[in-house]
Scaffold this active site. Structure first.
Site, short mmCIF file in Angstrom:
data_model
loop_
_atom_site.label_atom_id
_atom_site.label_comp_id
_atom_site.label_asym_id
_atom_site.label_seq_id
_atom_site.Cartn_x
_atom_site.Cartn_y
_atom_site.Cartn_z
N LYS A 1 33.91 -44.25 84.89
CA LYS A 1 33.18 -45.18 85.05
C LYS A 1 32.11 -45.26 86.38
O LYS A 1 31.08 -45.52 86.30
CB LYS A 1 33.62 -46.61 85.19
CG LYS A 1 32.66 -47.82 85.05
CD LYS A 1 33.53 -49.19 84.97
CE LYS A 1 32.50 -50.27 84.78
NZ LYS A 1 33.26 -51.50 84.84
N PHE B 1 44.93 -48.86 83.55
CA PHE B 1 44.71 -49.60 82.29
C PHE B 1 43.62 -48.77 81.36
O PHE B 1 42.53 -48.62 81.84
CB PHE B 1 44.11 -50.97 82.47
CG PHE B 1 43.71 -51.62 81.43
CD1 PHE B 1 44.60 -52.18 80.36
CD2 PHE B 1 42.59 -52.23 81.10
CE1 PHE B 1 44.54 -52.65 79.27
CE2 PHE B 1 42.05 -52.78 79.83
CZ PHE B 1 43.17 -53.12 79.09
N GLN B 2 43.98 -48.69 80.05
CA GLN B 2 43.20 -47.90 79.24
C GLN B 2 42.69 -46.53 79.65
O GLN B 2 41.59 -46.00 79.45
CB GLN B 2 41.80 -48.86 78.60
CG GLN B 2 42.33 -50.15 78.02
CD GLN B 2 40.97 -50.63 77.36
OE1 GLN B 2 39.92 -50.65 77.77
NE2 GLN B 2 41.20 -51.32 76.09
#
Lengths: 575, 163
Positions: A162, A112-113
């Site tokens: 992240k 996702f993204q």
């Protein structure tokens, strides 16, 4: 003590002297945003679109000379910055873009993204990094700032998965030494001496000053050269402000929409001294017919700029400021030429060209001429303002009718030609210089490309002024269609434009409008007094065209001029 | 003009794509490209064969030099140097040609690296002319497939720059 990647990022930014970031949050950058929540040293400017953030960082960089920094999330956050990165790349603007990325474990899984932003931005950054290990983080950030701001500057992107922002390691602030990156700063002395002798011999020399003069901070040295050797100076769009526009030796801008006298002088010259510029096609016109009699001295820090588009007789690779310092010294101490008589004829010829066709437009009592608005802005500010532009007719009039005397006061997307650049760039410049008058000269088409940033200007109390030259057309496209496409205005008419006064008010800013020439000055005066963002809509004559104009592919002395109207007319000349 | 350009680069991921992207983005041509580690595992050598007039080659070498990961660029045209390339040729000769294939492989100092009932795979190393000549000779024998490594080049020791 071990600290997290996010903490390392904040600490590294602090050590690089970063006070402001422009950005927009999202899932994978939350670790960083969490630290910014109560950070006293670094303020984040939350724009309304990532493109606004990147252009604002660019405007900040152009106005200050320091690197602009943007922080965005992965996927769409990162891809929304691409236009701004390419804009900065084409104009050699130092940016550091921090983009979030999905955790390293998920990279390549179409998470996702997720977007391969390192792959996407590879051709439009000076360099980019994907940090896979928190241990590499501080060194990477240091290298990114080093690469962005040295040599020929440019944008650098750092992609931050992240998990790298949450993993921990010891903080170290290393020395930078990139063995494969050593820009050349000192020009070759023999070549510089050669250039000095060319200048001594030349009868009809012209200096072409580009953005490199501004980047290098060489305005003083350039002025010294021009005044000492009595050489007229023309500027590229990026070079405006590098040499005082009000100086007697200034020829204004050259090229497609350059002044008559600049283009004539270049074509007739026997020596061109090209400084920190790259012979863009908008500057040279038909390359085979460019400056046919001239020898060319080319000074640039980027070796690839030299002999890319034109033949060069004296190539000098180096930092413009350092090269000019040496060149001035050689001219004064070794060459010792007195030019008085030799230059007189050439400067007389140039005065004749200036008198023959000064920058002008036809005055109207009924309708506002866009050139008049720009001229008034110059008059009322006495040139003491930072002007940003959008792209198209507004940009060219802003370049032609405002005289820039100081570097870093004209911020415009030159290479890429990005509509929607000027307003966020003005916001970035205003943040850097809160007490300066910052004015975006815009068109009604361009301003709508990043109009959402009005919210940013209002919230952060950045009193940017926007002068919208409103003609309900994409004016430059319309101009080409009128001149070269039999007046077939295919999709260049905007039909409906918003009421810009009401738009401004809806955002809690101020909106003003002028529809008659007599209203222009009062509107400007009022706007300049207001300590808030102001949209000024100037409803201008829609048929107005940018002149002189060199048709694409023609030699630059083949210029089109405004056709005299049949009716009585008052020609207004600009000093 | 054809040039063999030797490029010393940082051995990092993404470097190959920066180099190939430079060529495709600026419309330069790559005839062959080979990459391998040097004695220092942090550095790789790329050997690129490209074509262009002097202006184009000058731009190519400057643009390569400008890439942050590039340590050194050498246009082999300027140096006395040795070039080699390897090819693997799989031929399926008729019964009566088999001896000739083996004979030619011998003449070209090739090695048979694989054989089956119907085919031989021959490894040949040499400069471009030798490789081309061998392929030409094998064509009438029935080439099934061949693969080339692309050129590698190295400067001769102790030789001065040409010209």
């Amino acid at each position: 003590m071990k600290i997290t990647g996010a903490e390392i990022i904040i600490e590294s930014l602090k050590r690089e002297g970063v006070r402001h970031l422009f950005g927009y949050p999202g899932g994978v950058v939350l670790n960083i945003f969490d630290l910014l929540y109560d950070n006293k040293d670094i303020q984040l400017i939350l724009t309304r679109h990532e493109q606004g953030a990147i252009h604002a960082a660019d405007g900040y960089a152009r106005a200050t000379g320091k690197a602009g920094v943007a922080l965005v999330t992965s996927g769409p956050g990162a891809t929304n910055t691409v236009t701004g990165i390419a804009t900065a790349s084409m104009d050699s603007i130092p940016l550091v873009v921090l983009s979030g990325q999905v955790p390293t474990m998920l990279i390549g899984n179409d998470a996702f993204q997720e977007a391969d932003i390192v792959g996407i931005t590879r051709p439009c950054t000076k360099y980019n990094f994907l940090v896979k290990d928190v241990k590499d983080l501080s060194r990477t950030i240091k290298e990114a700032f080093h690469i962005a701001t040295t040599g020929r500057p440019g944008p650098v992107l750092i992609d931050l998965p992240k998990d790298v922002t949450s993993n921990k390691t010891e903080f170290v602030w290393p020395e930078t030494d990139i063995r494969s990156y050593k820009p050349t700063y000192e020009g070759n002395k023999w070549m510089i001496t050669n250039a000095a002798h060319q200048i001594a011999k030349a009868k009809k020399p012209v200096i072409i000053a580009g953005g490199g003069v501004i980047i290098s901070g060489a305005s003083k040295e350039l002025r010294e050269l021009a005044e000492h050797a009595e050489i007229p100076v023309t500027m590229t769009l990026m070079g405006l402000g590098g040499f005082p526009g009000t100086h007697d030796l200034s020829l204004g801008m050259l090229g497609m929409h350059g002044t008559y006298y600049a283009n004539m002088a270049v074509q007739d010259s026997d020596l061109l001294i090209a400084i920190g510029m790259r012979f863009d096609d908008r500057v040279t016109g038909k390359i085979e017919a460019f400056a046919p009699h001239a020898k060319i001295v080319h000074i640039d820090i980027d070796p690839t700029s030299i002999r890319k588009n034109v033949r060069v007789d004296v190539p000098i690779v180096g930092d413009v400021k350092r090269v000019l310092t040496v060149l001035n010294k050689v001219l004064k101490e070794e060459v010792k030429e007195q030019w008085g008589e030799v230059r007189k004829a050439w400067l007389k010829q140039i005065s004749a060209w200036k008198a023959e066709r000064p920058m002008s437009y036809t005055w109207s009592d009924e309708e506002i001429k866009p050139q008049f608005v720009v001229e008034k802005i110059h008059e009322l500010t006495k040139g003491d303002a930072i002007i940003t532009t959008e792209v198209g007719q507004n940009q060219m009039w802003a370049a032609q009718f405002f005289k820039y005397d100081k570097p870093r006061t004209f911020l415009s997307s030159g290479g890429l030609g990005t509509m929607g650049y000027g307003f966020p760039a003005a916001i970035g410049a205003q943040l850097a210089f809160p007490n300066k008058l910052v004015i975006d000269i815009a068109g009604d088409g361009s301003i709508q490309m990043n109009i959402q940033e009005l919210a940013t200007a209002v919230i952060y109390k950045l009193p940017v002024k926007v002068a919208i030259l409103s003609n309900r057309y994409l004016g430059m496209v319309r101009q080409w269609q009128e001149l070269f496409y039999n007046e077939r205005y295919s999709y260049s008419h905007l039909d409906v434009i918003p009421d810009f006064v009401e738009v401004a008010q809806a955002y809690r800013a101020v909106g003003l409008r002028a529809t008659k020439p007599s209203e222009v000055e009062p509107v400007l005066r009022e706007a300049f007094k207001i300590q808030k963002p102001v949209f000024m809509e100037f409803v201008v004559n829609w048929k107005e065209k940018v002149y002189p104009m060199v048709p694409a592919g023609a030699p630059i002395d083949h210029m089109l001029f405004e056709e005299p109207e049949k009716k009585e007319k008052k020609l207004k000349a600009v000093k | 003009m054809r040039h063999t350009i030797s490029v010393l680069v940082e051995n990092k991921f993404g470097v190959l794509s920066r180099i190939s992207g430079l060529f495709s983005g600026r419309g330069y041509n790559i005839e062959s490209l080979s990459v391998g580690e040097t004695i220092d595992p942090q550095i790789s050598t790329m050997t690129i064969v490209t074509t262009g007039d002097d202006w184009v080659i000058e731009q190519i070498t400057k643009q390569l030099n400008k890439l942050i990961d590039v340590i050194k660029v050498v246009d082999m045209k300027e140096l006395e140097h040795v070039e080699r390339e390897m090819v693997l040729v799989k031929v399926a000769p008729r019964q009566q040609d088999k001896a000739e294939v083996l004979n030619l492989a011998e003449i070209f100092r090739g090695r048979i690296v694989d054989s089956s009932q119907k085919t031989y795979t021959i490894e040949i190393t040499g400069d471009e002319k030798k490789i081309e000549a061998f392929i030409e000779l094998m064509k009438p024998m029935g080439i099934k497939e061949f693969v080339r490594t692309g050129k590698v080049a190295i400067a001769r020791e102790g030789m001065k720059k040409k010209g």
